[in-house]
Design a protein around this motif. Structure first.
Motif, PDB file in Angstrom:
ATOM      1  N   UNK A 238       1.426  -0.815  -0.139  1.00 14.12           N
ATOM      2  CA  UNK A 238      -0.042   0.053   0.096  1.00 14.12           C
ATOM      3  C   UNK A 238       0.788   1.282   0.187  1.00 14.12           C
ATOM      4  N   UNK A 239       2.015   1.488   0.802  1.00 15.66           N
ATOM      5  CA  UNK A 239       2.734   2.235   0.807  1.00 15.66           C
ATOM      6  C   UNK A 239       3.460   2.782  -0.385  1.00 15.66           C
ATOM      7  N   UNK A 240       3.978   1.462  -1.503  1.00 12.49           N
ATOM      8  CA  UNK A 240       5.358   1.654  -2.138  1.00 12.49           C
ATOM      9  C   UNK A 240       3.673   2.245  -3.752  1.00 12.49           C
ATOM     10  N   UNK A 241       2.346   1.617  -3.666  1.00 12.29           N
ATOM     11  CA  UNK A 241       1.850   1.164  -4.971  1.00 12.29           C
ATOM     12  C   UNK A 241       0.893   2.396  -4.748  1.00 12.29           C
ATOM     13  N   UNK A 242      -0.156   2.916  -3.646  1.00  9.41           N
ATOM     14  CA  UNK A 242      -0.926   3.690  -3.603  1.00  9.41           C
ATOM     15  C   UNK A 242      -2.070   3.178  -3.589  1.00  9.41           C
ATOM     16  N   UNK A 243      -2.449   1.692  -3.479  1.00  6.77           N
ATOM     17  CA  UNK A 243      -3.667   1.509  -3.980  1.00  6.77           C
ATOM     18  C   UNK A 243      -4.426   0.399  -1.960  1.00  6.77           C
ATOM     19  N   UNK A 244      -5.631   0.425  -2.257  1.00  6.26           N
ATOM     20  CA  UNK A 244      -6.068  -0.999  -2.174  1.00  6.26           C
ATOM     21  C   UNK A 244      -5.686  -2.386  -2.057  1.00  6.26           C
ATOM     22  N   UNK A 245      -4.526  -2.957  -0.800  1.00  3.20           N
ATOM     23  CA  UNK A 245      -3.845  -4.677  -2.022  1.00  3.20           C
ATOM     24  C   UNK A 245      -5.384  -5.407  -0.558  1.00  3.20           C
ATOM     25  N   UNK A 246      -5.401  -6.916  -0.783  1.00  4.13           N
ATOM     26  CA  UNK A 246      -6.149  -7.999  -0.383  1.00  4.13           C
ATOM     27  C   UNK A 246      -5.134  -8.672  -1.132  1.00  4.13           C
ATOM     28  N   UNK A 247      -5.234  -9.741   0.430  1.00  3.82           N
ATOM     29  CA  UNK A 247      -5.243 -10.935   0.682  1.00  3.82           C
ATOM     30  C   UNK A 247      -6.098 -11.874   1.019  1.00  3.82           C
ATOM     31  N   UNK A 248      -6.057 -12.804  -0.438  1.00  4.16           N
ATOM     32  CA  UNK A 248      -6.797 -14.454   0.062  1.00  4.16           C
ATOM     33  C   UNK A 248      -6.361 -15.327   0.345  1.00  4.16           C
ATOM     34  N   UNK A 249      -7.008 -16.399   1.290  1.00  6.27           N
ATOM     35  CA  UNK A 249      -6.695 -17.530   1.235  1.00  6.27           C
ATOM     36  C   UNK A 249      -6.712 -18.397   0.026  1.00  6.27           C
ATOM     37  N   UNK A 250      -6.665 -20.306   0.260  1.00  7.12           N
ATOM     38  CA  UNK A 250      -6.308 -21.035  -0.584  1.00  7.12           C
ATOM     39  C   UNK A 250      -8.576 -21.627  -0.901  1.00  7.12           C
ATOM     40  N   UNK A 251      -9.041 -20.555   0.317  1.00  5.90           N
ATOM     41  CA  UNK A 251     -10.625 -20.252   0.102  1.00  5.90           C
ATOM     42  C   UNK A 251     -11.135 -19.992  -0.020  1.00  5.90           C
ATOM     43  N   UNK A 252     -10.683 -18.519  -0.358  1.00  3.04           N
ATOM     44  CA  UNK A 252     -11.167 -17.275  -0.610  1.00  3.04           C
ATOM     45  C   UNK A 252     -11.774 -16.393   0.385  1.00  3.04           C
ATOM     46  N   UNK A 253     -10.850 -16.328   1.113  1.00  2.46           N
ATOM     47  CA  UNK A 253     -11.797 -15.580   2.343  1.00  2.46           C
ATOM     48  C   UNK A 253     -10.013 -14.439   2.318  1.00  2.46           C
ATOM     49  N   UNK A 254     -10.728 -13.412   3.253  1.00  2.00           N
ATOM     50  CA  UNK A 254     -10.161 -12.120   3.133  1.00  2.00           C
ATOM     51  C   UNK A 254      -9.451 -12.773   5.294  1.00  2.00           C
ATOM     52  N   UNK A 255      -7.685 -12.885   4.022  1.00  4.89           N
ATOM     53  CA  UNK A 255      -6.890 -12.486   5.296  1.00  4.89           C
ATOM     54  C   UNK A 255      -6.410 -11.218   5.763  1.00  4.89           C
ATOM     55  N   UNK A 256      -6.226 -10.354   4.685  1.00  2.00           N
ATOM     56  CA  UNK A 256      -5.569  -9.612   5.528  1.00  2.00           C
ATOM     57  C   UNK A 256      -6.074  -8.693   4.161  1.00  2.00           C
ATOM     58  N   UNK A 257      -6.202  -7.354   4.370  1.00  4.00           N
ATOM     59  CA  UNK A 257      -6.356  -5.958   3.342  1.00  4.00           C
ATOM     60  C   UNK A 257      -6.544  -4.850   4.580  1.00  4.00           C
ATOM     61  N   UNK A 258      -5.427  -4.435   3.136  1.00  6.19           N
ATOM     62  CA  UNK A 258      -4.977  -3.068   4.031  1.00  6.19           C
ATOM     63  C   UNK A 258      -5.055  -1.636   2.254  1.00  6.19           C
ATOM     64  N   UNK A 259      -5.990  -0.588   2.625  1.00  3.25           N
ATOM     65  CA  UNK A 259      -6.018   0.718   2.566  1.00  3.25           C
ATOM     66  C   UNK A 259      -5.119   2.294   2.447  1.00  3.25           C
ATOM     67  N   UNK A 260      -5.128   2.803   1.649  1.00  2.00           N
ATOM     68  CA  UNK A 260      -3.819   4.041   2.108  1.00  2.00           C
ATOM     69  C   UNK A 260      -4.861   4.574   3.071  1.00  2.00           C
ATOM     70  N   UNK A 261      -6.348   5.125   3.083  1.00  2.00           N
ATOM     71  CA  UNK A 261      -6.836   6.304   4.582  1.00  2.00           C
ATOM     72  C   UNK A 261      -7.696   5.480   5.097  1.00  2.00           C
TER      73      UNK A 261
END
Length: 599
Positions: free
Chosen positions: A236-259
């Motif tokens: 997020x700090x380098x690309x300035x966008x919303x970053x989301x990480x999903x696990x193998x079952x498509x569950x969100x395990x991490x999500x970060x936004x600039x704001x």
């Protein structure tokens, strides 16, 4: 003499050393990338750390030339000078198989591998080097194979799945470092040839330096024990966008936004975009209806799929951003691989601790300390649970019990073929009911759970009572229930081995005459009496249940009256006889005998 806990401790120690080698190799490779070193320097660094990482006799790296030949460019641990510059024609040997398939391949005995097309010149070098077992993984830059990385041993042996996965993950990381080193050399050559393009080249170098800085930061996250959330925040700090990480079952395990670093501001990922990313192994980008560009990279290592990494922002990513996302996905894959290995090792140790606790031998202080380190106070494990689920193996049930054991500050594992758990509970009956509900929800099928209070540290006795109680529950028609053994105390004569003599005396007093008669005459008076009481004394129903004529039944009942006395159907005598018949049948089930046997 080694202590009982030395083997697990050695295994954990070996795992920590292996993890340290992984991280050191990753860090050193990243430093090579950050320093933008020469290609030959990077090649030597790769094989040196590959040699240390996999723990093989020697390692070497071959690159493709313009004609498709694989040429050894760097090696570590080799003894033959000729081997260090060997050439392999296209399509031949294990290297040819790796390049063509773009997938890992190994043989336990290269000389005896008849399925591989051999090259006579290379085969002459094999005995000089003593090469026997060989593992090769491709060096991929995008979809293009630029060469292969090999690990070899001078003794015959197979390569385990974890070794192949780890070596593949390292090869992907090494390919990035090698490609960046090549790009740097090309950039430097262009700078020397094209003085008038200095500004453009300077921008390219700045981009590479930014990518190198991000990669070093990612490496630092790994070395300091960070997780998906830390990597998402860094992007997020380098690309300035919303970053989301999903696990193998498509569950969100991490999500970060600039704001809002802890919030998820994106939308559900397009299934077609995820499939493209997973199929191609590259970053896939599409524009959403709201105008945002979404870039998705599949997270994986060693051929395994672990989830997705996604970036959403107002403009499309440039090539440097794409490389950064793909590199971050590789790091995430390595994190998952190491986490899974750590969890597997931890579960194995907890299972071994359970086995040690079930042993009658006194617990060694080191074992007690290992249990405390995992939040388990063995002195307070006062309840033993045995569980089963029809159609599921004990291993399947144990797999569901293990995460539950941590919540109960206990241990779960397989003991004598049964899914077993030691825990602390004020009420074994309530604990059994709670665990039954959890198991039923996790397995999606009826299950049985029996719990027994451990007295005087006699865990083996509690195990015997609980597993025999399960048989009684099943024989009584309970197929989906959790209960303590005390709830079935009226049948304790059956499932408590310490009361076997009491049961024998009771059955001998009430049924001994019938059992002896059945043995001598090969009759079935015991079964007849059981059927008579089961049908509430109705003669017609009893005859149908026994599949005999009514006259035959009457003769049998007369014989029973002769043997037991004519008052055998009177309330007091009938009650004792019914209890005896019931306990006799249950013991036959628990002990695995025929119900009519003397037992």
């Amino acid at each position: 003499m080694a202590s009982p806990g030395s083997a697990p401790e050695a295994e954990l120690s070996a795992y920590r050393l292996r993890r340290e080698r992984e991280l050191n190799s990753l860090y050193t490779t990243a430093r090579s990338l950050t320093a933008l070193g020469e290609v030959d320097e990077v090649l030597r660094s790769i094989v040196r750390h590959a040699h240390e990482l996999i723990g093989c006799d020697f390692a070497y790296l071959s690159l493709l030339d313009e004609e498709g030949h694989l040429i050894v460019r760097a090696s570590a641990g080799t003894i033959s000078p000729e081997f260090s510059s060997a050439r392999l024609p296209p399509g031949l040997g294990l290297g040819g198989r790796v390049i063509e398939s773009r997938a890992p391949y190994w043989v336990s005995n290269y000389r005896a591998a008849e399925a591989l097309p051999h090259d006579s010149a290379f085969d002459l070098l094999v005995p000089r080097e003593g090469l026997m077992a060989l593992l090769g993984v491709p060096l991929l830059v995008g979809d293009e194979a630029i060469g292969a990385l090999f690990a070899a041993d001078r003794t015959e042996r197979p390569f385990e799945k974890d070794e192949v996965a780890l070596f593949s993950a390292f090869a992907g990381h090494a390919a990035v470092a090698l490609n960046n080193a090549r790009l740097y050399e090309q950039t430097r050559s262009s700078l020397e040839r094209l003085k008038d393009a200095y500004r453009t080249i300077e921008d390219q170098v700045a981009t590479m330096e930014r990518a190198a800085a991000v990669h070093e930061s990612l490496t630092h996250v790994v070395l300091t024990g960070g997780g998906p959330g830390d990597i998402a925040q860094l992007l997020v700090e380098h690309l300035e966008g919303t970053v989301t990480v999903l696990d193998r079952d498509d569950r969100i395990i991490a999500a970060r936004s600039p704001g809002a670093p802890g919030a998820y501001a994106g939308a559900a990922l397009d299934p077609a975009l995820r499939e493209e990313a997973r199929t191609t192994g590259r970053c896939a980008t599409a524009r959403r209806a709201d105008g945002a560009h979404v870039s998705v990279v599949a997270v994986g290592a060693g051929g395994g799929h672990f989830g997705f990494l996604a970036l959403a922002r107002g403009h499309a990513p440039d090539p440097a951003d794409v490389r950064m996302l793909e590199r971050s996905a590789q790091i995430l894959g390595l994190l998952v691989l190491m986490r899974d290995a750590r969890v597997e090792a931890e579960e194995r140790v907890r299972g071994e601790l359970l086995m040690e606790l079930m042993s009658p031998a006194p617990l060694h202080p080191a074992q007690r300390d290992r249990a405390l380190a995992r939040g388990v106070d063995v002195d307070h494990l006062d309840t033993l649970v045995v569980a089963e689920c029809p159609g599921r193996t004990a291993s399947d049930v144990v797999r569901q019990l293990k995460p539950l054991s941590a919540r109960w500050s206990g241990l779960a594992g397989e003991y004598l073929g049964r899914a077993t758990m030691l825990l602390r509970a004020e009420d074994p009956d309530a604990a059994a009911r709670a665990l039954h509900q959890e198991l039923r929800r996790a397995l999606g099928a009826p299950s049985l759970v029996a719990a027994d209070r451990i007295t005087a540290a006699e865990r083996a006795r509690s195990f015997t009572l609980a597993q025999r109680c399960l048989k009684v529950m099943r024989a009584l028609g309970d197929e989906d229930r959790g209960a303590g053994t005390r709830r079935y105390s009226m049948y304790a004569l059956v499932f408590d081995p310490d009361r076997a003599d009491d049961l024998d005396r009771f059955l001998d007093d009430e049924l001994g005459t019938l059992l002896a008669y059945d043995r001598r005459r090969s009759t079935d008076l015991v079964a007849t009496a059981a059927a008579y009481f089961a049908q509430a004394g109705n003669l017609s129903r009893t005859a149908r249940a026994l599949h005999v004529h009514l006259n035959t039944l009457l003769k049998r009942l007369d014989r029973i009256g002769t043997l037991l006395g004519e008052d055998w159907r009177e309330p007091e005598s009938a009650l004792r006889l019914q209890v005896a018949l019931r306990l006799h049948g249950l013991r036959a089930v628990v002990d695995g005998e025929a119900p009519g046997s003397a037992g």
